[in-house]
Write a protein that holds these residues in place. Structure first.
Motif, short mmCIF file in Angstrom:
data_model
loop_
_atom_site.label_atom_id
_atom_site.label_comp_id
_atom_site.label_asym_id
_atom_site.label_seq_id
_atom_site.Cartn_x
_atom_site.Cartn_y
_atom_site.Cartn_z
N VAL A 94 0.97 -1.25 0.06
CA VAL A 94 0.10 -0.02 -0.06
C VAL A 94 0.89 1.14 -0.04
O VAL A 94 0.64 2.18 -0.89
CB VAL A 94 -0.98 0.01 1.22
N GLY A 95 1.89 1.04 0.75
CA GLY A 95 2.83 2.37 0.88
C GLY A 95 3.62 2.63 -0.68
O GLY A 95 3.74 3.73 -0.82
N LEU A 96 3.89 1.68 -1.19
CA LEU A 96 4.65 1.93 -2.52
C LEU A 96 3.44 2.37 -3.74
O LEU A 96 3.76 3.22 -4.19
CB LEU A 96 5.18 0.52 -2.94
N GLU A 97 2.16 2.07 -3.48
CA GLU A 97 1.11 2.29 -4.14
C GLU A 97 1.00 3.84 -4.03
O GLU A 97 0.43 4.62 -4.81
CB GLU A 97 -0.17 1.65 -4.04
N LEU A 98 0.92 4.34 -2.54
CA LEU A 98 0.85 5.63 -2.26
C LEU A 98 2.12 6.65 -2.50
O LEU A 98 2.02 7.68 -2.24
CB LEU A 98 0.62 5.78 -0.70
N GLY A 99 3.08 6.05 -3.34
CA GLY A 99 4.22 6.73 -3.57
C GLY A 99 5.47 6.63 -3.05
O GLY A 99 6.47 7.68 -3.32
N ALA A 100 5.51 5.78 -2.02
CA ALA A 100 6.85 5.68 -1.40
C ALA A 100 8.05 5.23 -2.27
O ALA A 100 7.71 4.45 -3.25
CB ALA A 100 6.93 4.88 -0.29
N ALA A 101 9.11 5.93 -2.10
CA ALA A 101 10.11 5.53 -3.06
C ALA A 101 11.00 4.17 -3.06
O ALA A 101 11.56 3.59 -3.82
CB ALA A 101 11.29 6.67 -2.97
N ASP A 102 10.97 3.56 -1.59
CA ASP A 102 11.67 2.49 -1.47
C ASP A 102 11.33 2.12 -0.06
O ASP A 102 10.40 2.87 0.69
CB ASP A 102 13.17 2.83 -1.45
N TYR A 103 11.64 0.99 0.34
CA TYR A 103 11.39 0.73 1.84
C TYR A 103 12.55 -0.29 2.46
O TYR A 103 13.41 -0.60 1.84
CB TYR A 103 10.20 -0.38 1.71
N ILE A 104 12.64 -0.37 3.67
CA ILE A 104 13.45 -0.99 4.37
C ILE A 104 13.03 -1.88 5.61
O ILE A 104 12.05 -1.25 6.30
CB ILE A 104 14.54 -0.17 5.06
N VAL A 105 13.27 -2.99 5.42
CA VAL A 105 12.75 -3.83 6.49
C VAL A 105 13.58 -3.95 7.82
O VAL A 105 14.66 -4.35 7.54
CB VAL A 105 12.52 -5.23 6.02
N LYS A 106 12.96 -3.67 8.93
CA LYS A 106 13.51 -3.91 10.23
C LYS A 106 13.61 -5.58 10.49
O LYS A 106 12.80 -6.19 10.41
CB LYS A 106 12.80 -3.25 11.23
N PRO A 107 14.81 -5.66 11.09
CA PRO A 107 15.99 -5.07 11.51
C PRO A 107 16.89 -4.84 10.23
O PRO A 107 17.07 -5.46 9.37
CB PRO A 107 16.85 -5.97 12.60
N PHE A 108 17.44 -3.55 10.15
CA PHE A 108 18.24 -3.17 9.02
C PHE A 108 19.57 -2.73 9.46
O PHE A 108 19.90 -2.56 10.75
CB PHE A 108 17.60 -1.78 8.42
N SER A 109 20.63 -2.60 8.62
CA SER A 109 21.95 -2.17 8.88
C SER A 109 21.82 -0.77 8.47
O SER A 109 21.37 -0.10 7.61
CB SER A 109 22.92 -3.16 8.12
N LEU A 110 22.68 -0.21 9.34
CA LEU A 110 22.83 1.40 9.22
C LEU A 110 23.46 1.61 7.69
O LEU A 110 23.22 2.64 6.95
CB LEU A 110 23.55 2.02 10.35
N ARG A 111 24.26 0.89 7.36
CA ARG A 111 24.95 0.82 6.05
C ARG A 111 24.08 0.92 4.95
O ARG A 111 23.84 1.71 3.88
CB ARG A 111 26.21 -0.35 5.96
N GLU A 112 23.14 0.02 5.30
CA GLU A 112 22.02 -0.31 4.08
C GLU A 112 21.34 1.15 4.14
O GLU A 112 20.58 1.47 2.96
CB GLU A 112 20.90 -1.41 4.59
N VAL A 113 20.68 1.54 5.20
CA VAL A 113 19.92 2.95 5.22
C VAL A 113 20.71 3.74 4.48
O VAL A 113 20.27 4.70 3.54
CB VAL A 113 19.83 3.27 6.66
N ALA A 114 21.98 4.25 4.64
CA ALA A 114 22.63 5.31 3.96
C ALA A 114 22.86 5.01 2.49
O ALA A 114 22.63 5.83 1.64
CB ALA A 114 24.15 5.47 4.52
N LEU A 115 22.90 3.64 2.21
CA LEU A 115 23.04 3.30 0.65
C LEU A 115 21.65 3.78 0.08
O LEU A 115 21.70 4.04 -0.93
CB LEU A 115 23.18 1.71 0.78
N ARG A 116 20.32 3.24 0.77
CA ARG A 116 19.26 3.41 0.15
C ARG A 116 18.89 4.92 0.04
O ARG A 116 18.24 5.46 -0.96
CB ARG A 116 18.09 2.70 0.76
N VAL A 117 19.26 5.72 0.99
CA VAL A 117 18.95 7.16 0.99
C VAL A 117 19.70 7.62 -0.11
O VAL A 117 19.14 8.44 -1.02
CB VAL A 117 19.65 7.73 2.41
#
Ligand code: CA
Length: 229
Positions: A94-117
């Motif tokens: 639903v979030g992606l349909e509402l226009g979200a650009a990407d998603y991150i599933v918890k638990p995540f690595s901080l490295r992954e967050v920075a990369l996706r950002v």
């Protein structure tokens, strides 16, 4: 050079502070909100370049924040990366349909967050990549998060899905294991190339007839071929 401003919306203080610290260290200007209502106020005031939005928030939840942003033309342009927990598959779609650009599933690595950002900022925000990609009998819909082979749905894990997405986004090009690790796992260090092989093996097993589209390039990595079928 002024770095982008990122709004982090998360009610869990530990996670929010960790994200803020880590993205601050990456050179971003960070703004924090602990509720949906505070997020909307800050988006309106600060006009961040990107919003990291947890879906589980007290009161106004993440999806409501997405909807609210979509109603306002200037807010709708700001890319959103959703934070979801395992099992929130439906909310994620639903979030992606509402226009979200990407998603991150918890638990995540901080490295992954920075990369996706960085990836989202690089492609200029807005929606997820071209949502439907085809490769022989395989069809991947990034928006709906579905994979079909010859018209039948194939259920993949998040990692398998990202792996397939990465190969298809680079159709016809060889991807070495390091590139795949960085794109899919958000890190690449020695000794992990077997991880790629293991996941490619599982992916192929699930793809059935589509498996032959994922070619092994000996000594280098893998390639999605588009000219077989
Ligand atoms: Ca939360």
């Amino acid at each position: 050079m002024s770095e982008a401003t990122i709004l982090i919306v998360e009610d869990e203080k530990d996670i929010r502070e960790l994200l803020a610290y880590s993205l601050g260290k990456e050179g971003f200007t960070v703004v924090e909100a602990d509720s949906g209502a505070a997020a909307i106020r800050l988006i309106d005031m600060k006009r961040p370049d990107l919003v990291i939005l947890d879906l589980m928030l007290p009161g106004m939840d993440g999806l409501s924040v997405c909807k609210r942003m979509q109603r306002d033309a200037s807010m709708a342009e700001i890319p959103v990366i959703m934070l979801t927990a395992k099992g929130e598959e439906v909310d994620r779609i639903v979030g992606l349909e509402l226009g979200a650009a990407d998603y991150i599933v918890k638990p995540f690595s901080l490295r992954e967050v920075a990369l996706r950002v960085r990836a989202v900022l690089r492609r200029g925000g807005a929606r997820a990549q071209p949502s439907v990609m085809r490769c022989g009998p395989i069809t991947v819909d990034s928006l709906r998060h579905t994979v079909m082979v010859d018209g039948s749905e194939v259920v993949l894990t998040v990692t398998e899905f990202r792996l397939l997405e990465d190969l298809l986004q680079n159709q016809g090009k060889v991807r070495d294991r390091e590139q795949i690790l960085t794109a899919v796992w958000g890190h690449s260090f020695e000794g992990y190339s077997r991880t790629v092989d293991t996941h490619v093996r599982r992916l192929r097993a699930k793809l059935g007839k589509g498996a032959e589209m994922i070619e092994t390039v000996r000594g280098i990595g893998y390639r999605a071929s588009g000219n077989k079928s």
